[in-house]
Scaffold this motif. Structure first.
Motif, PDB file in Angstrom:
ATOM      1  N   LEU A  40      -8.244  34.288   3.528  1.00  0.00           N
ATOM      2  CA  LEU A  40      -9.170  34.709   4.580  1.00  0.00           C
ATOM      3  C   LEU A  40     -10.115  33.577   4.978  1.00  0.00           C
ATOM      4  CD1 LEU A  40     -10.013  38.323   3.346  1.00  0.00           C
ATOM      5  CD2 LEU A  40      -8.531  37.666   5.266  1.00  0.00           C
ATOM      6  N   ALA A  41     -10.564  32.796   3.998  1.00  0.00           N
ATOM      7  CA  ALA A  41     -11.431  31.648   4.294  1.00  0.00           C
ATOM      8  C   ALA A  41     -10.687  30.610   5.128  1.00  0.00           C
ATOM      9  CB  ALA A  41     -11.938  31.022   2.991  1.00  0.00           C
ATOM     10  N   ALA A  42      -9.417  30.414   4.838  1.00  0.00           N
ATOM     11  CA  ALA A  42      -8.602  29.478   5.636  1.00  0.00           C
ATOM     12  C   ALA A  42      -8.477  29.975   7.072  1.00  0.00           C
ATOM     13  CB  ALA A  42      -7.218  29.314   5.015  1.00  0.00           C
ATOM     14  N   LEU A  43      -8.204  31.254   7.223  1.00  0.00           N
ATOM     15  CA  LEU A  43      -8.054  31.831   8.563  1.00  0.00           C
ATOM     16  C   LEU A  43      -9.372  31.805   9.333  1.00  0.00           C
ATOM     17  CD1 LEU A  43      -5.727  34.855   7.713  1.00  0.00           C
ATOM     18  CD2 LEU A  43      -5.085  32.674   8.764  1.00  0.00           C
ATOM     19  N   ASP A  44     -10.472  31.799   8.597  1.00  0.00           N
ATOM     20  CA  ASP A  44     -11.806  31.752   9.203  1.00  0.00           C
ATOM     21  C   ASP A  44     -12.278  30.315   9.445  1.00  0.00           C
ATOM     22  OD1 ASP A  44     -14.109  33.072  10.186  1.00  0.00           O
ATOM     23  OD2 ASP A  44     -15.141  32.763   8.274  1.00  0.00           O
ATOM     24  N   GLY A  45     -11.446  29.330   9.089  1.00  0.00           N
ATOM     25  CA  GLY A  45     -11.790  27.934   9.328  1.00  0.00           C
ATOM     26  C   GLY A  45     -12.804  27.357   8.363  1.00  0.00           C
ATOM     27  N   GLN A  46     -12.956  27.971   7.193  1.00  0.00           N
ATOM     28  CA  GLN A  46     -13.941  27.487   6.229  1.00  0.00           C
ATOM     29  C   GLN A  46     -13.472  26.255   5.469  1.00  0.00           C
ATOM     30  OE1 GLN A  46     -15.583  30.598   3.776  1.00  0.00           O
ATOM     31  NE2 GLN A  46     -15.424  32.070   5.443  1.00  0.00           N
ATOM     32  N   PHE A  47     -12.188  25.959   5.540  1.00  0.00           N
ATOM     33  CA  PHE A  47     -11.634  24.726   4.988  1.00  0.00           C
ATOM     34  C   PHE A  47     -10.353  24.412   5.748  1.00  0.00           C
ATOM     35  CE2 PHE A  47      -9.463  27.955   2.531  1.00  0.00           C
ATOM     36  CZ  PHE A  47      -8.185  27.459   2.337  1.00  0.00           C
ATOM     37  N   GLU A  48      -9.920  23.188   5.600  1.00  0.00           N
ATOM     38  CA  GLU A  48      -8.703  22.754   6.277  1.00  0.00           C
ATOM     39  C   GLU A  48      -7.502  23.047   5.384  1.00  0.00           C
ATOM     40  OE1 GLU A  48      -7.147  18.728   8.501  1.00  0.00           O
ATOM     41  OE2 GLU A  48      -8.272  18.501   6.631  1.00  0.00           O
ATOM     42  N   VAL A  49      -6.601  23.869   5.875  1.00  0.00           N
ATOM     43  CA  VAL A  49      -5.378  24.157   5.141  1.00  0.00           C
ATOM     44  C   VAL A  49      -4.269  23.308   5.755  1.00  0.00           C
ATOM     45  CG1 VAL A  49      -4.756  26.205   6.518  1.00  0.00           C
ATOM     46  CG2 VAL A  49      -3.855  25.947   4.224  1.00  0.00           C
ATOM     47  N   LEU A  50      -3.542  22.609   4.901  1.00  0.00           N
ATOM     48  CA  LEU A  50      -2.477  21.715   5.343  1.00  0.00           C
ATOM     49  C   LEU A  50      -1.130  22.385   5.105  1.00  0.00           C
ATOM     50  CD1 LEU A  50      -3.766  18.428   3.656  1.00  0.00           C
ATOM     51  CD2 LEU A  50      -4.149  19.169   6.012  1.00  0.00           C
ATOM     52  N   VAL A  51      -0.243  22.290   6.098  1.00  0.00           N
ATOM     53  CA  VAL A  51       1.104  22.839   5.957  1.00  0.00           C
ATOM     54  C   VAL A  51       2.110  21.866   6.548  1.00  0.00           C
ATOM     55  CG1 VAL A  51       0.384  25.262   5.996  1.00  0.00           C
ATOM     56  CG2 VAL A  51       1.064  24.150   8.115  1.00  0.00           C
ATOM     57  N   SER A  52       3.324  21.976   6.079  1.00  0.00           N
ATOM     58  CA  SER A  52       4.448  21.232   6.638  1.00  0.00           C
ATOM     59  C   SER A  52       5.508  22.250   7.026  1.00  0.00           C
ATOM     60  CB  SER A  52       5.006  20.256   5.602  1.00  0.00           C
ATOM     61  OG  SER A  52       5.483  20.968   4.474  1.00  0.00           O
ATOM     62  N   VAL A  53       6.461  21.823   7.821  1.00  0.00           N
ATOM     63  CA  VAL A  53       7.542  22.734   8.212  1.00  0.00           C
ATOM     64  C   VAL A  53       8.288  23.254   6.979  1.00  0.00           C
ATOM     65  CG1 VAL A  53       9.744  22.912   9.448  1.00  0.00           C
ATOM     66  CG2 VAL A  53       7.775  21.815  10.549  1.00  0.00           C
ATOM     67  N   PRO A  54       8.688  22.381   6.034  1.00  0.00           N
ATOM     68  CA  PRO A  54       9.380  22.925   4.855  1.00  0.00           C
ATOM     69  C   PRO A  54       8.531  23.924   4.070  1.00  0.00           C
ATOM     70  CG  PRO A  54       9.634  20.538   4.942  1.00  0.00           C
ATOM     71  CD  PRO A  54       8.654  20.918   6.003  1.00  0.00           C
ATOM     72  N   LEU A  55       7.246  23.695   3.990  1.00  0.00           N
ATOM     73  CA  LEU A  55       6.379  24.606   3.244  1.00  0.00           C
ATOM     74  C   LEU A  55       6.256  25.956   3.965  1.00  0.00           C
ATOM     75  CD1 LEU A  55       4.665  25.034   0.743  1.00  0.00           C
ATOM     76  CD2 LEU A  55       2.739  23.992   1.963  1.00  0.00           C
ATOM     77  N   MET A  56       6.107  25.928   5.272  1.00  0.00           N
ATOM     78  CA  MET A  56       6.040  27.195   6.024  1.00  0.00           C
ATOM     79  C   MET A  56       7.348  27.975   5.883  1.00  0.00           C
ATOM     80  SD  MET A  56       3.055  27.796   7.359  1.00  0.00           S
ATOM     81  CE  MET A  56       3.337  28.986   8.664  1.00  0.00           C
ATOM     82  N   LEU A  57       8.464  27.280   5.898  1.00  0.00           N
ATOM     83  CA  LEU A  57       9.757  27.950   5.710  1.00  0.00           C
ATOM     84  C   LEU A  57       9.858  28.549   4.308  1.00  0.00           C
ATOM     85  CD1 LEU A  57      12.118  25.436   7.538  1.00  0.00           C
ATOM     86  CD2 LEU A  57      11.405  27.713   8.325  1.00  0.00           C
ATOM     87  N   GLU A  58       9.318  27.857   3.316  1.00  0.00           N
ATOM     88  CA  GLU A  58       9.289  28.378   1.955  1.00  0.00           C
ATOM     89  C   GLU A  58       8.414  29.626   1.877  1.00  0.00           C
ATOM     90  OE1 GLU A  58       9.464  28.581  -2.383  1.00  0.00           O
ATOM     91  OE2 GLU A  58      10.801  27.911  -0.809  1.00  0.00           O
ATOM     92  N   TYR A  59       7.248  29.584   2.494  1.00  0.00           N
ATOM     93  CA  TYR A  59       6.385  30.772   2.531  1.00  0.00           C
ATOM     94  C   TYR A  59       7.173  31.961   3.087  1.00  0.00           C
ATOM     95  CZ  TYR A  59       2.004  27.921   2.178  1.00  0.00           C
ATOM     96  OH  TYR A  59       0.977  27.091   1.810  1.00  0.00           O
ATOM     97  N   GLU A  60       7.808  31.747   4.227  1.00  0.00           N
ATOM     98  CA  GLU A  60       8.536  32.837   4.882  1.00  0.00           C
ATOM     99  C   GLU A  60       9.674  33.358   4.002  1.00  0.00           C
ATOM    100  OE1 GLU A  60      10.434  33.811   9.213  1.00  0.00           O
ATOM    101  OE2 GLU A  60      10.761  31.796   8.407  1.00  0.00           O
TER     102      GLU A  60
END
Length: 157
Positions: A40-60
């Protein structure tokens, strides 16, 4: 947290984190845990969350497994919506360097590569033991979700 100096002014740049898949799983499974609060803090912009395409695919791939959906009480479309929100606020990381294989789990390698190529302040994971030796040699902290949440609350957005 990083501080950059521009025109004799100190500009505080929010801490940047890479969230391991286990943190995303915990965030969707429990509405009261540190992982959910961190998401929720990430979605609220309270810190910078870093992602890559492979990581997003892994999440999914992990979050839409039938057993995960049942445990979370979600539909695939719900997970897709959450990941769309993450992608909307995240800083994308492109891999300039490949570091594989560095860890025993290839899925952990993609988390490490995202952190190293994105110059992350820390990898947030429940799997500290597997990450710590390699991340330490690259000067990247490995912390639990609760520690990440404390850091964010201490320094603010």
């Amino acid at each position: 947290m990083r501080a950059d100096i521009a025109c004799n002014m100190i500009i505080v740049v929010a801490e940047s984190y890479v969230l391991d898949t286990d943190v995303m799983v915990a965030a969707l499974r429990s509405m009261w845990g540190a992982s959910r609060q961190l998401l929720l803090a990430a979605l609220d912009g309270q810190f910078e969350v870093l992602v890559s395409v492979p990581l997003m695919l892994e999440y999914e791939a992990v979050l839409t497994r039938p057993e995960q959906l049942v445990a979370c009480g979600l539909r695939p479309s719900d997970v897709e919506r959450v990941l769309d929100h993450v992608a909307a606020v995240a800083t994308p990381v492109r891999f300039a360097f490949r570091w594989r294989p560095m860890l025993t789990d290839p899925d952990d390698d993609m988390v490490l590569e995202t952190a190293l190529n994105g110059n992350a302040g820390a990898i947030v994971t429940f799997n500290k033991r597997d990450f710590r030796p390699v991340a330490k040699s690259f000067h990247c902290a490995v912390i639990l979700p609760g520690e990440a949440l404390r850091r964010i609350r201490r320094f603010g957005p």
